[in-house]
Structures are given as C-alpha cells and as structure tokens.
Scaffold this active site. Structure first.
Site, short mmCIF file in Angstrom:
data_model
loop_
_atom_site.label_atom_id
_atom_site.label_comp_id
_atom_site.label_asym_id
_atom_site.label_seq_id
_atom_site.Cartn_x
_atom_site.Cartn_y
_atom_site.Cartn_z
N PRO A 20 0.85 -1.19 0.00
CG PRO A 20 0.07 -0.98 2.20
CD PRO A 20 0.81 -1.91 1.30
CG LEU A 22 -1.30 8.21 1.56
CD1 LEU A 22 -2.51 7.32 1.76
CD2 LEU A 22 -0.90 8.85 2.89
CD GLN A 72 -2.31 0.05 4.93
OE1 GLN A 72 -2.11 1.19 4.52
NE2 GLN A 72 -1.36 -0.70 5.44
CB CYS A 102 1.76 4.77 8.38
SG CYS A 102 2.14 6.35 7.65
CE LYS A 141 3.19 -2.42 4.54
NZ LYS A 141 3.51 -1.03 4.89
N GLY A 214 10.10 -4.62 2.90
CA GLY A 214 11.15 -3.66 3.21
C GLY A 214 12.43 -3.90 2.44
N GLY A 215 12.75 -3.02 1.50
CA GLY A 215 14.04 -3.06 0.81
C GLY A 215 14.23 -4.20 -0.17
N GLY A 235 7.27 -2.58 -2.44
CA GLY A 235 6.65 -1.27 -2.66
C GLY A 235 7.38 -0.46 -3.71
NE ARG A 236 11.05 2.27 -0.53
CZ ARG A 236 11.99 2.36 0.39
NH1 ARG A 236 12.58 3.51 0.63
NH2 ARG A 236 12.36 1.29 1.09
#
Ligand SMILES: Cc1cc2nc3c(=O)[nH]c(=O)nc-3n(C[C@H](O)[C@H](O)[C@H](O)COP(=O)(O)O)c2cc1C
Length: 334
Positions: A20, A22, A72, A102, A141, A214-215, A235-236
């Site tokens: 998720p 934003l 989410q 978050c 999460k 993460g990463g 994610g990214r």
C-alpha cells in the site's frame, strides 16, 4: 455468496504483493499493475475510517479488474473499523488490512499507524470487532518495533496478542518505526532492516501466514525470503520499475502458461483505459503518472518519461499520448 467464496479460495496464495502506498497505489495504478500480473495481490493506499464514514468523496471505488485487491484501513476505533470493514466487504474487497506501520505525525495524531504497535490489545479489539462483521480475511501490516520498544519480545507479544483475535496473516515491514525525529521518507531507509527477526516470528508462529516487506528489489531476493516465509511484499521497486510485474506470474507463482505481455501491448491497453477515463471527465495525467517507469532500463526511457510529463496535462491529451511517448523508445531500439 458463491462469488465471494470463490474469491476467498483464489486468494489463499499471498506469495507476492505490491505494498500500500499513499498517493501511488490508487485505482489507476492498480489497474495498470493488474494488466501485467493476474496473481499478484494489490493493496490500496491507506484509507482512514474517517474518510470512509464522514468523507464527501467515494474513497472505496476501484475497477472490477483489480481483484484480488486488499483495502488498507487506517484507524483504531473498533466500532468504526468494523463499520468500514463491512462497507468494504459489501463493495467487494477481497481482504482488509490494518495499517500498524505508518510513522507519520498526521497518522499518530489520529492514533493509528505504527504507534498502535504499543497497544496490541486495542489492535486486537479492532480485529475482533471487524471479524465479527465480515467473512473476508482481516490482516495486519506492522513494523518490527517502534522507537526504543525494539526487542524481539515486543514484536512477539504484539503478534501473540493480535493473533488471538483471529488475525492469521501478518505483513511485517522489517524496519522499526521512529515516531519522532525522522520523516516517513527517512524512516524507509533508516534504521537498518532486520529480516532475521521476521524469520524468527515465522518459526515461533508457524501456523500463521507471515509476509515480509522492506528493501526487497528483485525476484531472486523474493525467492530467498520465500524459503523462510509465506509472502513477500514490494513497494518502491515496483513503482519505479513496474514492468517487473510482467514476470511475476511465471517466476513467483510458477504459472508457466502465464502470458508475458510486451510493453507495447500494455501501452495500447492503457491507452484505451485513459480514453475511457477522459470520457468520464478524468485527467490523463492521473493515470499516466504511474507509468513513468514502464520503460526504465531501455534506451529512450528518459524521453518516454519526459514526453508523458510534458504532455499528459495538455487539454487535448488522450490515450494516444502513451503511443507517442512509446515511439520515442521504439525509435531508439532500431
Ligand atoms: C509513497 C509511499 C507511500 C506509502 N504509503 C503507505 C500506506 O499508505 N500504508 C502503509 O502501510 N505503508 C505505506 N508505505 C510504506 C510501504 O507500504 C512499504 O512498507 C515501504 O515502502 C517499504 O517497502 P519497500 O522497501 O518495498 O518500498 C508507503 C511508502 C511509500 C514509498
């Protein structure tokens, strides 16, 4: 009811998901991702209970094609969480995930996000009241810890308490949250990741489904994590390099028959989507902005991005814009 049941069964396999994010994983972005992978689980941006209950807009709209899609939720009032969970189930969402990760100030003031790790009983009450209202899974999460509450025992106690309320799937972002002094952006790089801690949770709670986040940037790393865990969330890297999703069904889900669409195919399907969006009064940029990374790694990627950035907000822009941007890449391949 039959449809709902089928959805749940199809949904058992949480091996791979897009996080998720934003402002990033909105419905246009998710539609784009779904064109590339049928099986990857997609998460919405966080939507707060306040927005759903009191907001003027429709914060839950999505395209039917997006399934399996997880809403989410951000919030901590068990009654409001249950009410929103029921609304989400009625709207057809496949699962509901609670944001306990978050770290931003705005989120802390509303008493949700990572600060809830310090209140496992409250998270547990939320899960319980939500599960009393819905049949779809309710998941959490979280981080591995917050501020100086970063011992393994702290994480263990959190999972142990929340699982008793009926949460069977935890996605753990393997970096602790700093609730003051770091921006959310900084807190995505510091302090260091601790994957071993998440592996240990799986060993201690073998019956639970545990995913890691993460990463993580490649499918090789994903496979490595899947030796220890049930799922991986990225994610990214997906946002920056979305075409990696075209390989996901084959490489992660082992579906040898999955069709790997070319970028050209995706461009033409997304051009149709933009035209539909424009016909409904939408703006092309709201869709195209998620596609800037589609050609990353190819000669012409920069020109592709530049063309979209410069032209997607022009008043006459429509789906053709994507084809014109892609021509820049095609010309350089010759
Ligand atoms: C732009 C952006 C927005 C984010 N928004 C959310 C959010 O709404 N809910 C959430 O749980 N995490 C949010 N995150 C955190 C991601 O879900 C994820 O945990 C984090 O980026 C680490 O994963 P990665 O290293 O694969 O990017 C956001 C991250 C980014 C980059």
């Amino acid at each position: 009811m039959l449809i709902l049941k089928d959805k749940i069964n199809n949904f058992k396999n949480n091996r791979f998901s897009v996080a998720p994010m934003l402002d990033w994983t909105d419905r246009h972005c998710r539609y784009f991702y779904r064109l590339m992978s049928k099986q990857t689980v997609l998460y919405t941006e966080m939507v707060t209970t306040g927005a759903i209950i009191f907001g003027k807009g429709d914060y839950l709209s999505y395209n039917e094609e997006e399934h399996p899609v997880v809403l989410q939720l951000g919030g901590s009032d068990p009654e409001a969480m249950a009410k929103c969970a029921k609304i989400a189930q009625d709207r057809g969402y496949d699962e509901i995930n609670i944001n306990v990760g978050c770290p931003s100030d705005r989120v802390q003031n509303g008493k949700f996000g990572a600060c809830l790790m310090a209140e496992p009983e409250l998270v547990s009450q939320c899960v319980e009241s939500m599960k009393a209202k819905v049949d779809i899974p309710v998941t959490v999460k979280s981080r591995i810890g917050i501020d100086d509450q970063d011992s393994y025992e702290f994480l263990h106690r959190f999972i142990d308490t929340v699982k008793d309320a009926g949460c069977e799937h935890f996605i753990v972002h393997a970096r602790k949250a700093w609730l003051s002094g770091l921006s959310p952006k900084q807190n995505r790089e510091i302090p260091p990741l601790d994957y071993e801690r998440v592996y240990q949770i799986k060993k201690d709670f073998n019956d639970l489904e545990i995913s890691i986040n993460g990463g993580i940037t490649t499918f090789e790393q994903t496979h490595e994590h899947l030796k220890h865990l049930d799922g991986v969330m990225i994610g990214r890297e997906v946002y920056q390099n979305p075409y990696m999703l075209a390989q996901a069904d084959q490489q992660i889900y082992g579906d040898e028959d999955a069709v790997i669409k070319s970028r050209e195919q995706i461009i033409s399907e997304m051009a149709r989507y933009i035209d539909k969006h424009v016909a409904q009064g939408g703006k092309p940029w709201h869709v195209a902005r998620h596609m800037l990374g589609l050609c990353n790694g190819l000669a012409g990627a920069k020109q592709f991005r530049r063309y979209l950035s410069e032209n997607a907000s022009q008043p006459e822009a429509n789906g053709d814009l994507l084809k014109k941007a892609f021509d820049k890449v095609v010309q350089l391949q010759k």
